[in-house]
Write a protein that holds these residues in place. Structure first.
Motif, PDB file in Angstrom:
ATOM      1  N   ASN A   1       3.110   4.102  -8.010  1.00 51.03           N
ATOM      2  CA  ASN A   1       4.250   3.296  -7.914  1.00 51.03           C
ATOM      3  C   ASN A   1       4.369   2.493  -6.520  1.00 51.03           C
ATOM      4  N   TYR A   2       3.498   2.556  -5.666  1.00 51.50           N
ATOM      5  CA  TYR A   2       3.772   1.691  -4.466  1.00 51.50           C
ATOM      6  C   TYR A   2       2.403   1.368  -4.202  1.00 51.50           C
ATOM      7  N   ALA A   3       1.886   0.534  -5.063  1.00 55.32           N
ATOM      8  CA  ALA A   3       0.211   0.240  -5.039  1.00 55.32           C
ATOM      9  C   ALA A   3       0.034  -1.228  -4.225  1.00 55.32           C
ATOM     10  N   SER A   4       1.225  -1.910  -4.251  1.00 59.81           N
ATOM     11  CA  SER A   4       1.213  -3.454  -3.581  1.00 59.81           C
ATOM     12  C   SER A   4       1.313  -3.420  -2.210  1.00 59.81           C
ATOM     13  N   PRO A   5       1.128  -4.382  -1.398  1.00 59.76           N
ATOM     14  CA  PRO A   5       1.383  -4.191   0.006  1.00 59.76           C
ATOM     15  C   PRO A   5       2.969  -4.259   0.017  1.00 59.76           C
ATOM     16  N   ILE A   6       3.645  -5.103  -0.764  1.00 58.14           N
ATOM     17  CA  ILE A   6       5.232  -5.156  -0.550  1.00 58.14           C
ATOM     18  C   ILE A   6       5.693  -3.807  -0.812  1.00 58.14           C
ATOM     19  N   GLN A   7       5.317  -3.049  -1.812  1.00 64.98           N
ATOM     20  CA  GLN A   7       5.883  -1.892  -2.321  1.00 64.98           C
ATOM     21  C   GLN A   7       5.500  -0.913  -1.347  1.00 64.98           C
ATOM     22  N   ALA A   8       4.417  -0.927  -0.682  1.00 67.14           N
ATOM     23  CA  ALA A   8       3.867   0.284   0.234  1.00 67.14           C
ATOM     24  C   ALA A   8       4.862  -0.074   1.574  1.00 67.14           C
ATOM     25  N   ARG A   9       5.131  -1.346   1.947  1.00 67.81           N
ATOM     26  CA  ARG A   9       5.763  -1.678   3.157  1.00 67.81           C
ATOM     27  C   ARG A   9       7.214  -1.213   2.963  1.00 67.81           C
ATOM     28  N   GLU A  10       7.790  -1.429   1.850  1.00 72.13           N
ATOM     29  CA  GLU A  10       9.135  -0.840   1.372  1.00 72.13           C
ATOM     30  C   GLU A  10       9.377   0.679   1.443  1.00 72.13           C
ATOM     31  N   VAL A  11       8.370   1.484   0.956  1.00 75.93           N
ATOM     32  CA  VAL A  11       8.486   2.821   0.939  1.00 75.93           C
ATOM     33  C   VAL A  11       8.212   3.445   2.264  1.00 75.93           C
ATOM     34  N   ALA A  12       7.507   2.619   3.001  1.00 80.15           N
ATOM     35  CA  ALA A  12       7.298   3.185   4.278  1.00 80.15           C
ATOM     36  C   ALA A  12       8.461   3.129   5.375  1.00 80.15           C
ATOM     37  N   SER A  13       9.350   2.056   4.884  1.00 85.57           N
ATOM     38  CA  SER A  13      10.489   1.664   5.743  1.00 85.57           C
ATOM     39  C   SER A  13      11.798   2.345   5.501  1.00 85.57           C
ATOM     40  N   GLY A  14      11.527   3.420   4.421  1.00 84.90           N
ATOM     41  CA  GLY A  14      12.896   3.935   4.093  1.00 84.90           C
ATOM     42  C   GLY A  14      13.633   5.023   4.856  1.00 84.90           C
ATOM     43  N   GLY A  15      12.747   5.629   5.852  1.00 81.40           N
ATOM     44  CA  GLY A  15      13.514   6.307   6.906  1.00 81.40           C
ATOM     45  C   GLY A  15      13.154   7.825   6.438  1.00 81.40           C
ATOM     46  N   TYR A  16      14.202   8.529   5.613  1.00 85.18           N
ATOM     47  CA  TYR A  16      13.958   9.708   5.248  1.00 85.18           C
ATOM     48  C   TYR A  16      14.220   9.895   3.666  1.00 85.18           C
ATOM     49  N   TYR A  17      13.318  10.680   3.176  1.00 83.26           N
ATOM     50  CA  TYR A  17      13.408  10.876   1.741  1.00 83.26           C
ATOM     51  C   TYR A  17      13.177  12.551   1.699  1.00 83.26           C
ATOM     52  N   SER A  18      14.389  12.970   0.742  1.00 80.92           N
ATOM     53  CA  SER A  18      14.035  14.306   0.346  1.00 80.92           C
ATOM     54  C   SER A  18      12.776  14.773  -0.398  1.00 80.92           C
ATOM     55  N   ALA A  19      12.757  13.796  -1.312  1.00 81.25           N
ATOM     56  CA  ALA A  19      11.741  13.846  -2.321  1.00 81.25           C
ATOM     57  C   ALA A  19      11.401  12.423  -2.836  1.00 81.25           C
ATOM     58  N   LEU A  20      10.177  12.068  -3.064  1.00 79.03           N
ATOM     59  CA  LEU A  20       9.684  10.622  -3.234  1.00 79.03           C
ATOM     60  C   LEU A  20       9.899  10.427  -4.867  1.00 79.03           C
TER      61      LEU A  20
END
Length: 150
Positions: free
Chosen positions: A38-57
């Motif tokens: 679900n997060y294979a592109s550089p844009i998606q990867a940067r977005e998911v890494a910038s979320g801060g805290y996740y209880s679950a992904l």
């Protein structure tokens, strides 16, 4: 009890690493597979890494943040080596790093084991190696299979 993980993105121009914490399902078949699928592109990867805290992904950052019990900010590190070093103290069970278009992972092992294992021998202690998530799960190309920090 959760399987703690950290999800990070390395900026290809600056080398700066941004990471976020995920409390549950941090193992390869959980967070690892979700990242690859679900997060294979550089844009998606940067977005998911910038979320801060996740209880679950979940499959989207929006769903993941909606279910989060905390609102922590993401962390930044000067480079992948600093991210790696910080994780030794954090008791994080799985580290994920998006680098050069590929999701890699490492297993810190906590106080009971080695920080990482060599990619060619999953039972041996050794060098600081990150392994390709998709290749290990059989979901995609295995190259680059791994890399050492340096």
């Amino acid at each position: 009890m959760g399987t703690r993980s950290s999800i990070a993105y390395e900026d290809p121009e600056t080398g700066i690493v941004t990471s976020s914490y995920c409390h549950y399902d941090g193992y390869l078949e959980g967070v690892g597979q979700t990242l690859v699928e679900n997060y294979a592109s550089p844009i998606q990867a940067r977005e998911v890494a910038s979320g801060g805290y996740y209880s679950a992904l979940s499959q989207t950052v929006e769903l993941s943040l909606a279910d989060a019990v905390n609102k922590d900010e993401p962390q930044t590190f000067a480079n992948a080596a600093a991210y790696f070093e910080d994780a030794k103290e954090a008791w994080t069970e799985y580290l994920y790093l998006y680098r050069q278009g590929v999701w890699f992972y490492a297993e810190p092992g906590g106080a009971a084991g080695p920080f990482l294992v060599r990619a060619d021998d999953p039972n041996a202690e050794g060098e600081e190696i990150w392994r390709n998530v998709a290749g290990v799960l059989g979901l995609g190309p295995e190259k680059p299979r791994s890399y050492a920090l340096g």
